[in-house]
Design an enzyme around this catalytic site. Structure first.
Site, PDB file in Angstrom:
ATOM      1  N   HIS A 118       0.923  -1.267   0.048  1.00  0.00           N
ATOM      2  CA  HIS A 118       0.030  -0.126   0.008  1.00  0.00           C
ATOM      3  C   HIS A 118       0.725   1.190   0.124  1.00  0.00           C
ATOM      4  CE1 HIS A 118       1.165  -0.334   4.185  1.00  0.00           C
ATOM      5  NE2 HIS A 118       0.872   0.869   4.228  1.00  0.00           N
ATOM      6  N   ASP A 120       0.414   5.015   1.809  1.00  0.00           N
ATOM      7  CA  ASP A 120      -0.001   5.471   3.056  1.00  0.00           C
ATOM      8  C   ASP A 120      -1.241   6.466   2.668  1.00  0.00           C
ATOM      9  OD1 ASP A 120       1.511   4.076   4.983  1.00  0.00           O
ATOM     10  OD2 ASP A 120       2.946   5.557   5.030  1.00  0.00           O
ATOM     11  N   HIS A 268       4.608   0.336  -0.157  1.00  0.00           N
ATOM     12  CA  HIS A 268       5.334  -0.522   0.795  1.00  0.00           C
ATOM     13  C   HIS A 268       4.564  -1.803   1.308  1.00  0.00           C
ATOM     14  CE1 HIS A 268       3.737   2.749   3.327  1.00  0.00           C
ATOM     15  NE2 HIS A 268       3.612   1.836   4.335  1.00  0.00           N
ATOM     16  N   ARG A 285       5.651   6.147  13.680  1.00  0.00           N
ATOM     17  CA  ARG A 285       5.653   6.847  12.477  1.00  0.00           C
ATOM     18  C   ARG A 285       4.969   8.127  12.531  1.00  0.00           C
ATOM     19  NH1 ARG A 285       1.554   4.155   7.921  1.00  0.00           N
ATOM     20  NH2 ARG A 285       0.169   5.704   8.553  1.00  0.00           N
TER      21      ARG A 285
HETATM   22  C1  SIN Z   1       3.671   0.970   7.528  1.00  0.00           C
HETATM   23  O1  SIN Z   1       2.881   0.400   6.706  1.00  0.00           O
HETATM   24  O2  SIN Z   1       3.761   2.174   7.572  1.00  0.00           O
HETATM   25  C2  SIN Z   1       4.376   0.576   8.771  1.00  0.00           C
HETATM   26  C3  SIN Z   1       5.532  -0.735   7.862  1.00  0.00           C
HETATM   27  C4  SIN Z   1       5.999  -1.629   8.816  1.00  0.00           C
HETATM   28  O3  SIN Z   1       5.354  -2.123   9.868  1.00  0.00           O
HETATM   29  O4  SIN Z   1       7.332  -2.224   8.664  1.00  0.00           O
END
Ligand code: SIN
Length: 318
Positions: A118, A120, A268, A285
């Site tokens: 996805h 973000d 990602h 994050r």
């Molecule tokens: C995310 O999707 O922002 C998190 C990625 C992760 O947990 O490595």
């Protein structure tokens, strides 16, 4: 050949930018992210972000306040997460815990190679332009994150297919994965804060002018104007394409690692192997307020449900 690129900012504070794969990812060293950065370092990090799409730092043991202060040097921070909230007392921090209630499902969702990939918050009309993820508790093995370069993915499509997707738009929404069970918390959060937007399938990067295949697999549900079956088959082809290994980089976390990525040109994949291991995993994050995407025809995205993701209320930094 020495693959390391030296950015000579000034004799007394050089920073090193080391590419990690052909198309995406670079590790940056020679910076201390716990303090305000000199402007040349901010400029060098920003240039590396545009070129390499995701940049990584090691041994940066930041507090929540320091993560917020580092992030604020690159843009305005959003609230931690527009649907799932934030860490108490830290409106700009979103907790990426191993067992996030809203995103961990029981049952067996339909797994495809692109499942979980996805970009973000693309259900919002102005998805955050960048995300900054800080590793705190990291498993000794497992738990890697992967990113893919959506610009090279666009460029590697055949010319006729590029011309076709250039004119298409898609509907992005928050929804639990097909076939998953135990999705009650997710469904309630989405009911309380519905977010649905129509974006171009090809996004023109506002800083570089590059075209990116803007097909966030986790959120994009339907291509506008196509029959359901046409939409499904084309989306599956595009999702399979954007997750081709040669467009990706895989990052092994350590405590103190930071990943900083451009959501306008990447997607990602969070790891799922952590659920087969007993180790804990905790990251935090921040995200930076984004603009409204624009397609090659100059047409901007439109909100179908929900408000734009605005800046979080300012907090005192020290
Ligand atoms: C995310 O999707 O922002 C998190 C990625 C992760 O947990 O490595």
């Amino acid at each position: 050949m020495n693959a390391q690129v030296i950015a000579d900012i000034a004799d007394d504070n050089p920073i090193r930018i080391e590419p990690l794969s052909a198309h995406i990812g670079a590790e940056i060293s020679g910076v201390d992210l716990s303090r305000p950065l000199p402007q040349p370092q901010i400029d060098a990090i920003r240039a590396a972000l545009l070129k390499w799409r995701v940049v990584f730092f090691r041994e940066q043991f930041l507090s929540h306040e320091q993560q917020v202060a580092f992030s604020a040097q690159f843009g305005e921070l959003t609230v931690g997460h527009p649907v799932f909230g934030h860490v108490e007392g830290h409106p700009q921090i979103y907790s990426i815990a191993k067992f996030r209630k809203a995103t961990r499902f029981e049952g067996a969702p339909l797994l495809r190679p692109w499942t979980g990939w996805h970009t973000d918050v693309t259900a919002a009309v102005n998805p955050p332009f960048a995300s900054i993820l800080r590793g705190v508790t990291i498993p000794p093995y497992g738990g890697d994150t992967q990113w893919t370069n959506l610009v090279i993915a666009y460029e590697k499509l055949s010319a006729p297919l590029r011309a076709f997707v250039d004119g298409l738009r898609g509907v992005h929404r928050f929804a639990p994965p097909a076939g998953a069970s135990g999705t009650g918390a997710f469904e309630q959060a989405v009911k309380d804060q519905p977010l649905v937007s129509e974006h171009p399938l090809v996004r023109v990067h506002p800083e570089t002018g590059e075209r990116a295949l803007y097909v966030s697999p986790g959120f994009l549900k339907q291509i506008v104007g196509l029959a359901p079956r046409e939409s499904q088959v084309l989306l599956e082809l595009l999702w399979e394409h954007v997750t081709r290994p040669e467009f990706t980089v895989r990052f092994k976390w350590e405590p103190g690692s930071i990943a900083f990525w451009d959501n306008r040109s990447t997607a990602h994949l969070a790891p799922t192997d952590i659920f087969d291991l007993d180790f804990d995993r905790q990251l935090y994050r921040t995200t930076l307020v984004g603009d409204v995407p624009v397609g090659p025809d100059g047409k901007p995205s439109v909100a179908i449900q929900g408000s734009p993701v605005g800046a979080a209320a300012a907090v005192a930094l020290n």
